[in-house]
Scaffold this motif. Structure first.
Motif, PDB file in Angstrom:
ATOM      1  N   SER A   3      13.180  52.190  13.834  1.00 55.62           N
ATOM      2  CA  SER A   3      13.377  52.180  15.280  1.00 55.62           C
ATOM      3  C   SER A   3      14.459  53.176  15.670  1.00 55.62           C
ATOM      4  O   SER A   3      15.499  53.282  15.026  1.00 55.62           O
ATOM      5  CB  SER A   3      13.787  50.777  15.748  1.00 55.62           C
ATOM      6  N   ALA A   4      14.207  53.920  16.743  1.00 58.89           N
ATOM      7  CA  ALA A   4      15.184  54.845  17.311  1.00 58.89           C
ATOM      8  C   ALA A   4      14.809  55.115  18.755  1.00 58.89           C
ATOM      9  O   ALA A   4      13.658  54.946  19.149  1.00 58.89           O
ATOM     10  CB  ALA A   4      15.233  56.158  16.519  1.00 58.89           C
ATOM     11  N   VAL A  10       8.537  56.671  13.342  1.00 60.98           N
ATOM     12  CA  VAL A  10       9.603  56.328  14.279  1.00 60.98           C
ATOM     13  C   VAL A  10       9.023  55.581  15.467  1.00 60.98           C
ATOM     14  O   VAL A  10       8.111  56.083  16.137  1.00 60.98           O
ATOM     15  CB  VAL A  10      10.350  57.592  14.756  1.00 60.98           C
ATOM     16  N   LEU A  11       9.547  54.399  15.729  1.00 59.90           N
ATOM     17  CA  LEU A  11       9.163  53.633  16.909  1.00 59.90           C
ATOM     18  C   LEU A  11      10.201  53.889  17.993  1.00 59.90           C
ATOM     19  O   LEU A  11      11.397  53.662  17.785  1.00 59.90           O
ATOM     20  CB  LEU A  11       9.103  52.132  16.598  1.00 59.90           C
ATOM     21  N   ASN A  12       9.736  54.385  19.129  1.00 62.25           N
ATOM     22  CA  ASN A  12      10.629  54.703  20.240  1.00 62.25           C
ATOM     23  C   ASN A  12      10.995  53.426  20.981  1.00 62.25           C
ATOM     24  O   ASN A  12      10.178  52.865  21.725  1.00 62.25           O
ATOM     25  CB  ASN A  12       9.952  55.700  21.183  1.00 62.25           C
ATOM     26  N   GLN A  13      12.223  52.947  20.757  1.00 61.90           N
ATOM     27  CA  GLN A  13      12.658  51.687  21.349  1.00 61.90           C
ATOM     28  C   GLN A  13      14.089  51.783  21.862  1.00 61.90           C
ATOM     29  O   GLN A  13      14.910  52.513  21.294  1.00 61.90           O
ATOM     30  CB  GLN A  13      12.583  50.556  20.308  1.00 61.90           C
ATOM     31  N   GLN A  14      14.386  51.055  22.897  1.00 54.42           N
ATOM     32  CA  GLN A  14      15.752  50.924  23.369  1.00 54.42           C
ATOM     33  C   GLN A  14      16.577  50.208  22.283  1.00 54.42           C
ATOM     34  O   GLN A  14      16.022  49.443  21.486  1.00 54.42           O
ATOM     35  CB  GLN A  14      15.802  50.125  24.674  1.00 54.42           C
ATOM     36  N   PRO A  15      17.876  50.444  22.224  1.00 51.98           N
ATOM     37  CA  PRO A  15      18.682  49.878  21.133  1.00 51.98           C
ATOM     38  C   PRO A  15      18.522  48.372  20.946  1.00 51.98           C
ATOM     39  O   PRO A  15      18.350  47.905  19.810  1.00 51.98           O
ATOM     40  CB  PRO A  15      20.114  50.248  21.543  1.00 51.98           C
ATOM     41  N   SER A  49      16.197  43.766  17.754  1.00 51.75           N
ATOM     42  CA  SER A  49      15.315  42.604  17.589  1.00 51.75           C
ATOM     43  C   SER A  49      14.171  42.915  16.627  1.00 51.75           C
ATOM     44  O   SER A  49      13.766  42.063  15.825  1.00 51.75           O
ATOM     45  CB  SER A  49      14.751  42.177  18.949  1.00 51.75           C
ATOM     46  N   ALA A  50      13.652  44.140  16.712  1.00 59.77           N
ATOM     47  CA  ALA A  50      12.558  44.546  15.826  1.00 59.77           C
ATOM     48  C   ALA A  50      13.013  44.568  14.370  1.00 59.77           C
ATOM     49  O   ALA A  50      12.256  44.189  13.467  1.00 59.77           O
ATOM     50  CB  ALA A  50      12.041  45.923  16.235  1.00 59.77           C
ATOM     51  N   LEU A  51      14.241  44.982  14.138  1.00 56.24           N
ATOM     52  CA  LEU A  51      14.778  44.989  12.778  1.00 56.24           C
ATOM     53  C   LEU A  51      14.918  43.567  12.260  1.00 56.24           C
ATOM     54  O   LEU A  51      14.527  43.250  11.124  1.00 56.24           O
ATOM     55  CB  LEU A  51      16.136  45.694  12.752  1.00 56.24           C
ATOM     56  N   GLU A  52      15.452  42.700  13.095  1.00 56.32           N
ATOM     57  CA  GLU A  52      15.674  41.316  12.686  1.00 56.32           C
ATOM     58  C   GLU A  52      14.362  40.601  12.387  1.00 56.32           C
ATOM     59  O   GLU A  52      14.268  39.789  11.450  1.00 56.32           O
ATOM     60  CB  GLU A  52      16.440  40.574  13.788  1.00 56.32           C
ATOM     61  N   SER A  53      13.304  40.917  13.179  1.00 50.16           N
ATOM     62  CA  SER A  53      12.015  40.246  12.996  1.00 50.16           C
ATOM     63  C   SER A  53      11.176  40.862  11.882  1.00 50.16           C
ATOM     64  O   SER A  53      10.148  40.298  11.498  1.00 50.16           O
ATOM     65  CB  SER A  53      11.216  40.293  14.302  1.00 50.16           C
ATOM     66  N   GLY A  54      11.575  42.046  11.406  1.00 52.08           N
ATOM     67  CA  GLY A  54      10.817  42.707  10.354  1.00 52.08           C
ATOM     68  C   GLY A  54       9.759  43.651  10.860  1.00 52.08           C
ATOM     69  O   GLY A  54       8.975  44.200  10.079  1.00 52.08           O
ATOM     70  N   GLN A  55       9.709  43.877  12.184  1.00 51.02           N
ATOM     71  CA  GLN A  55       8.741  44.819  12.750  1.00 51.02           C
ATOM     72  C   GLN A  55       9.041  46.240  12.267  1.00 51.02           C
ATOM     73  O   GLN A  55       8.131  47.051  12.103  1.00 51.02           O
ATOM     74  CB  GLN A  55       8.793  44.769  14.279  1.00 51.02           C
ATOM     75  N   VAL A  56      10.316  46.542  12.076  1.00 50.73           N
ATOM     76  CA  VAL A  56      10.738  47.836  11.526  1.00 50.73           C
ATOM     77  C   VAL A  56      11.621  47.568  10.308  1.00 50.73           C
ATOM     78  O   VAL A  56      12.203  46.492  10.168  1.00 50.73           O
ATOM     79  CB  VAL A  56      11.496  48.688  12.557  1.00 50.73           C
TER      80      VAL A  56
END
Length: 462
Positions: free
Chosen positions: A159-160, A184-189, A194-201
């Motif tokens: 994510s970035a 690279v997933l274009n996401q707000q910080p 949240s995506a990192l915590e959930s395992g999406q990224v």
């Protein structure tokens, strides 16, 4: 402390607008009040001297009130808080924000997108904070991730925020290391967190204060320090040229106020961190990690090395999207800041030439560490990381609780949390590293040294 005159003026203008049912724009047209709309990022804490701290201390309102006293012209300041620089640029393009602060890549995008519109066209007029090596951007992974180097992210999702300094650091680091296959997933910080915590990224690459915040919260660990690129990263202030031309006294007041905030932060970093924490919602320990001595260099001057860094960023921006050619040297204008320095009797050229962080711990900056005990109104400077470990052990043995402890990374000097560092024992010396890769490089070059965890380092530092 906010100045009463500025607070009262702001309240009067707000009440007048509410009672009459007018916007500030219509109020300006009918009463001659000059509006100042400032875009900032409360959680991007390397812009605090042009944002969170500046706003909390009322420095801008105070400087404008001084002008009102002299000339009779009245001013109304509106603060608009955003998560990234992109929406600030959009509002400047729409001529709805006059002055904004953001990171290096967003500033260049700002200049590129606004230059075709004479009323929106912007220029960089000051720096808020910078790191000469690039340590303001980092890549983190989940605490239980098996990744130990950037190469371990090949074939994964990261994510970035595309176009941000964090994204630029990721792309440059991957390119330099020859790593491919990273999506690279274009996401707000906050979405990325949240995506990192959930395992999406599997990784997140962001600018301050997100990496430090997630690591402090135990939601991530540091994988890559942007300082490894050894390329300056910076944040600064942009202003619409048409607004600055129409109201040069406002820009002068803003730069004076920014210097007020910068002096306060460098003179009283712990108190400044408390104020910024209250204004941003970030933990004070995280704010102090970056805003404390040996962290970000808070220096307003537009140094040649930083202008060169901006120029070197342009090819990356062109590679990711529609980026109109931008004359970077012409985009950077330090004449207003020079005038402010002169008015205060300061030598701009000397400050511009200095590469020393205005706020450092006493002793060797490559070794000096800092201990902050719970309940204490001040911190303790310790000569080196080994001595810091002893001080922590002794303090806890006497019933004290450690609120935070900070060490410089052995390889790059990046200020980091002692309990989140990767530790290496080399004889009787204990060395902290921000990343596993940094520790492994040292171990490979120093036979006989050994990797240990934080608790082992504390126990062995007798």
């Amino acid at each position: 402390m906010k100045q009463p005159t500025a607070r009262l003026a702001s309240i009067v203008f707000a009440i007048a607008a509410t009672v009459s049912g007018c916007s500030l724009e219509s109020l300006s047209q009918s009463s001659g009040v000059v509006n100042v709309v400032v875009g900032y990022q409360s959680k991007t804490i390397n812009t605090v001297t042009a944002g969170t701290l500046l706003r909390a201390q009322g420095y801008l309102e105070h400087r404008l009130a001084d002008i009102t006293t002299r000339t009779g012209t009245k001013y109304a300041v509106r603060w608009q808080d955003y998560d990234t620089g992109a929406p600030i640029t959009a509002q400047m393009l729409a001529e709805k924000i006059d002055i904004g602060s953001m990171g290096d890549y967003p500033m260049l995008i700002n200049g590129s997108k606004t230059q075709a519109n004479p009323l929106a066209k912007t220029e960089i007029v000051s720096i808020t904070g910078y790191n000469p090596k690039g340590a303001l951007n980092m890549v983190v992974v989940k605490p239980d991730s098996s990744a130990t180097t950037l190469a371990d992210l090949a074939g994964t999702k990261v994510s970035a925020s595309v176009g941000s300094a964090g994204h630029g650091t990721l792309m440059r680091a991957l390119d330099r290391a020859g790593i491919t296959g990273v999506e690279v997933l274009n996401q707000q910080p906050q979405i990325g967190a949240s995506a990192l915590e959930s395992g999406q990224v599997q990784g997140l690459s962001q600018f301050v204060a997100w990496p430090g915040l997630l690591v402090f919260q135990g939601k991530a660990k540091l994988l890559y320090d942007g300082a490894e690129l050894n390329l300056p990263t910076l944040h600064g202030v942009v202003v619409r040229r048409s607004y600055a031309s129409a109201h040069p006294e406002v820009l002068g007041a803003f730069l004076q106020a920014q210097l007020d905030a910068t002096d306060f932060l460098n003179d009283k970093p712990l108190e400044a961190a408390r104020i910024v924490a209250q204004g941003s919602g970030l933990p004070q320990e995280v704010v102090y990690l970056y805003n404390g001595p040996g962290g970000t260099s808070f220096d307003t001057t537009l140094k040649p090395s930083l202008v060169e860094a901006l120029k070197s960023d342009v090819p990356y921006l062109k590679s990711i999207g529609d980026f109109a050619d931008l004359d970077v040297p012409a985009f950077v204008q330090d004449a207003p800041l020079r005038a402010v320095f002169a008015a205060r009797g300061r030598d701009y050229n000397a400050a511009r030439a200095s590469g020393t962080n205005p706020s450092l711990l006493s002793g060797d900056p490559q070794l000096a560490s800092e201990l902050w005990l719970d309940g204490a109104d001040s911190t303790q400077t310790v000569a080196n990381p080994t001595s810091l470990l002893r001080a922590i052990r002794d303090a806890t043995a006497h019933g004290s609780k450690v609120r935070a402890a900070f060490v410089p990374d052995t390889e790059f000097g990046t200020r980091w949390f002692a309990d989140k560092a990767v530790w290496v024992q080399d004889g009787q010396t204990y060395l902290p590293f921000g990343t596993p890769a940094g520790a492994h490089r040292y171990l490979a070059a120093h036979p006989g040294s050994a990797a240990i965890n934080y608790q082992e380092a504390l126990g062995g530092s007798a």
